[in-house]
Write a protein that holds these residues in place. Sequence first.
Motif, short mmCIF file in Angstrom:
data_model
loop_
_atom_site.label_atom_id
_atom_site.label_comp_id
_atom_site.label_asym_id
_atom_site.label_seq_id
_atom_site.Cartn_x
_atom_site.Cartn_y
_atom_site.Cartn_z
N GLN A 150 -7.58 0.85 3.46
CA GLN A 150 -7.10 -0.01 4.32
C GLN A 150 -5.87 -0.81 4.02
O GLN A 150 -5.37 -1.82 4.85
CB GLN A 150 -8.32 -1.10 4.47
CG GLN A 150 -9.53 -0.47 5.44
CD GLN A 150 -10.85 -1.37 5.15
OE1 GLN A 150 -10.69 -2.40 4.82
NE2 GLN A 150 -11.89 -0.99 5.51
N ALA A 151 -5.41 -0.50 2.81
CA ALA A 151 -4.29 -1.26 2.16
C ALA A 151 -3.24 -1.18 2.93
O ALA A 151 -2.16 -2.08 2.81
CB ALA A 151 -4.27 -0.85 0.71
N GLY A 152 -2.68 0.14 3.48
CA GLY A 152 -1.65 0.37 4.08
C GLY A 152 -0.39 0.54 3.16
O GLY A 152 0.72 0.52 3.54
N ARG A 153 -0.70 0.68 1.83
CA ARG A 153 0.16 0.74 1.06
C ARG A 153 -0.24 1.32 -0.47
O ARG A 153 -1.68 1.17 -0.60
CB ARG A 153 1.28 -0.43 0.67
CG ARG A 153 0.25 -1.62 0.23
CD ARG A 153 1.00 -2.89 -0.12
NE ARG A 153 0.35 -3.90 -0.90
CZ ARG A 153 0.32 -3.73 -2.11
NH1 ARG A 153 1.10 -3.10 -3.01
NH2 ARG A 153 -0.37 -4.83 -2.98
N PRO A 154 0.46 1.96 -1.35
CA PRO A 154 -0.05 2.53 -2.57
C PRO A 154 -0.35 1.38 -3.42
O PRO A 154 0.36 0.29 -3.72
CB PRO A 154 0.93 3.28 -2.96
CG PRO A 154 2.07 3.63 -1.97
CD PRO A 154 2.03 2.43 -1.07
N LEU A 155 -1.65 1.45 -3.76
CA LEU A 155 -2.15 0.30 -5.03
C LEU A 155 -2.30 0.73 -6.45
O LEU A 155 -2.55 2.09 -6.52
CB LEU A 155 -3.33 0.09 -4.32
CG LEU A 155 -3.65 -0.61 -3.04
CD1 LEU A 155 -5.13 -0.80 -2.58
CD2 LEU A 155 -2.78 -1.88 -3.10
N GLY A 170 -10.06 14.83 -3.14
CA GLY A 170 -9.02 15.07 -2.05
C GLY A 170 -8.85 13.96 -1.28
O GLY A 170 -8.25 13.93 -0.09
N LEU A 171 -9.35 12.67 -1.38
CA LEU A 171 -9.69 11.50 -0.44
C LEU A 171 -8.43 10.53 -0.61
O LEU A 171 -8.02 9.72 0.17
CB LEU A 171 -11.07 10.85 -0.49
CG LEU A 171 -12.21 11.71 -0.21
CD1 LEU A 171 -13.55 10.92 -0.62
CD2 LEU A 171 -12.15 12.15 1.44
N ILE A 172 -7.92 10.64 -1.95
CA ILE A 172 -6.88 9.90 -2.02
C ILE A 172 -5.72 10.66 -3.05
O ILE A 172 -6.04 11.87 -3.40
CB ILE A 172 -7.14 8.65 -2.83
CG1 ILE A 172 -7.60 8.97 -4.21
CG2 ILE A 172 -8.14 7.38 -2.33
CD1 ILE A 172 -7.81 7.84 -5.34
N GLN A 173 -4.30 10.17 -3.05
CA GLN A 173 -3.42 10.94 -3.46
C GLN A 173 -2.66 9.98 -4.71
O GLN A 173 -2.70 8.83 -4.18
CB GLN A 173 -2.46 11.70 -2.68
CG GLN A 173 -1.74 10.74 -1.69
CD GLN A 173 -1.20 11.53 -0.69
OE1 GLN A 173 -1.28 12.69 -0.73
NE2 GLN A 173 -0.44 11.04 0.09
N ALA A 174 -2.00 10.47 -5.70
CA ALA A 174 -1.21 9.73 -6.62
C ALA A 174 0.10 9.63 -5.97
O ALA A 174 0.76 10.39 -5.37
CB ALA A 174 -1.26 10.48 -7.82
N VAL A 175 0.80 8.32 -6.12
CA VAL A 175 2.15 8.20 -5.77
C VAL A 175 2.74 7.61 -7.30
O VAL A 175 2.51 6.68 -7.75
CB VAL A 175 2.24 6.71 -4.93
CG1 VAL A 175 3.64 6.63 -4.47
CG2 VAL A 175 1.47 7.31 -3.39
N THR A 176 3.69 8.50 -7.60
CA THR A 176 4.36 8.24 -8.67
C THR A 176 5.95 7.92 -8.32
O THR A 176 6.64 8.60 -7.84
CB THR A 176 4.23 9.49 -9.75
OG1 THR A 176 2.97 9.90 -9.94
CG2 THR A 176 4.97 9.03 -11.15
N LEU A 177 6.11 6.84 -8.86
CA LEU A 177 7.57 6.39 -8.70
C LEU A 177 8.42 6.15 -10.08
O LEU A 177 7.78 6.09 -11.26
CB LEU A 177 7.69 4.90 -8.19
CG LEU A 177 7.15 4.67 -6.86
CD1 LEU A 177 7.18 3.31 -6.37
CD2 LEU A 177 7.70 5.56 -5.54
N PRO A 178 9.57 6.72 -10.06
CA PRO A 178 10.34 6.65 -11.29
C PRO A 178 10.32 5.15 -11.92
O PRO A 178 10.56 4.18 -11.60
CB PRO A 178 12.04 6.96 -10.85
CG PRO A 178 11.70 7.57 -9.47
CD PRO A 178 10.54 6.96 -9.07
N GLY A 179 10.10 5.39 -13.31
CA GLY A 179 9.89 3.99 -14.32
C GLY A 179 8.58 3.18 -13.81
O GLY A 179 8.72 2.02 -14.37
N ASP A 180 7.78 3.85 -13.05
CA ASP A 180 6.40 3.03 -12.69
C ASP A 180 5.27 3.59 -12.91
O ASP A 180 5.23 4.93 -13.06
CB ASP A 180 6.89 2.22 -11.24
CG ASP A 180 5.88 1.41 -10.78
OD1 ASP A 180 5.41 0.65 -11.66
OD2 ASP A 180 5.48 1.14 -9.77
N GLY A 181 4.30 2.91 -12.89
CA GLY A 181 3.13 3.52 -13.34
C GLY A 181 2.51 4.15 -12.01
O GLY A 181 2.94 4.10 -10.81
N VAL A 182 1.39 4.96 -11.98
CA VAL A 182 0.82 5.83 -10.84
C VAL A 182 0.11 4.73 -9.92
O VAL A 182 -0.66 3.76 -10.51
CB VAL A 182 -0.22 6.77 -11.44
CG1 VAL A 182 -0.88 7.41 -9.86
CG2 VAL A 182 0.76 7.63 -12.21
#
Length: 132
Positions: A17-22, A54-66
């Motif tokens: 429900q967040a609509g964005r990576p947390l 497989g219900l969520i996925q990781a989002v990794t941004l440069p220089g930031d935590g997962v």
Amino acid sequence: MERSTRQRTAIRNLIEQAGRPLSPPEILEGARDAVPGIGLATVYRNIKSLLEAGLIQAVTLPGDGVRYEATTHHHHHHFQCLGCQRVFDVHACPGDLGRLAPPGFEVQGHELTLYGQCPDCRAAAQGRGAAG
């Protein structure tokens, strides 16, 4: 996946429900609304379980935590606020980035992250500017 628990359900619902990576701390904070005694170790344990299922996925941004988001999203990109560090989904794509590759190279995927200020941080910055 392991059996469903109140903690896992709260975490999964929050992410969906967040609509964005947390981030894990954001997940902990949000999950505490539904499960007041939940701890960070429980959050990580459930993130691992939801990833394996497989219900969520990781989002990794440069220089930031997962961070974590629902797997129901189609191809999209991200915007990270330089003020509050929150990450938001961007549902637009500039399209064929293969044209930017060197001759003879084949692009098989891409990630794009925009950086700037979210509306909350822009408003706060403008408020500080007007007060000073």
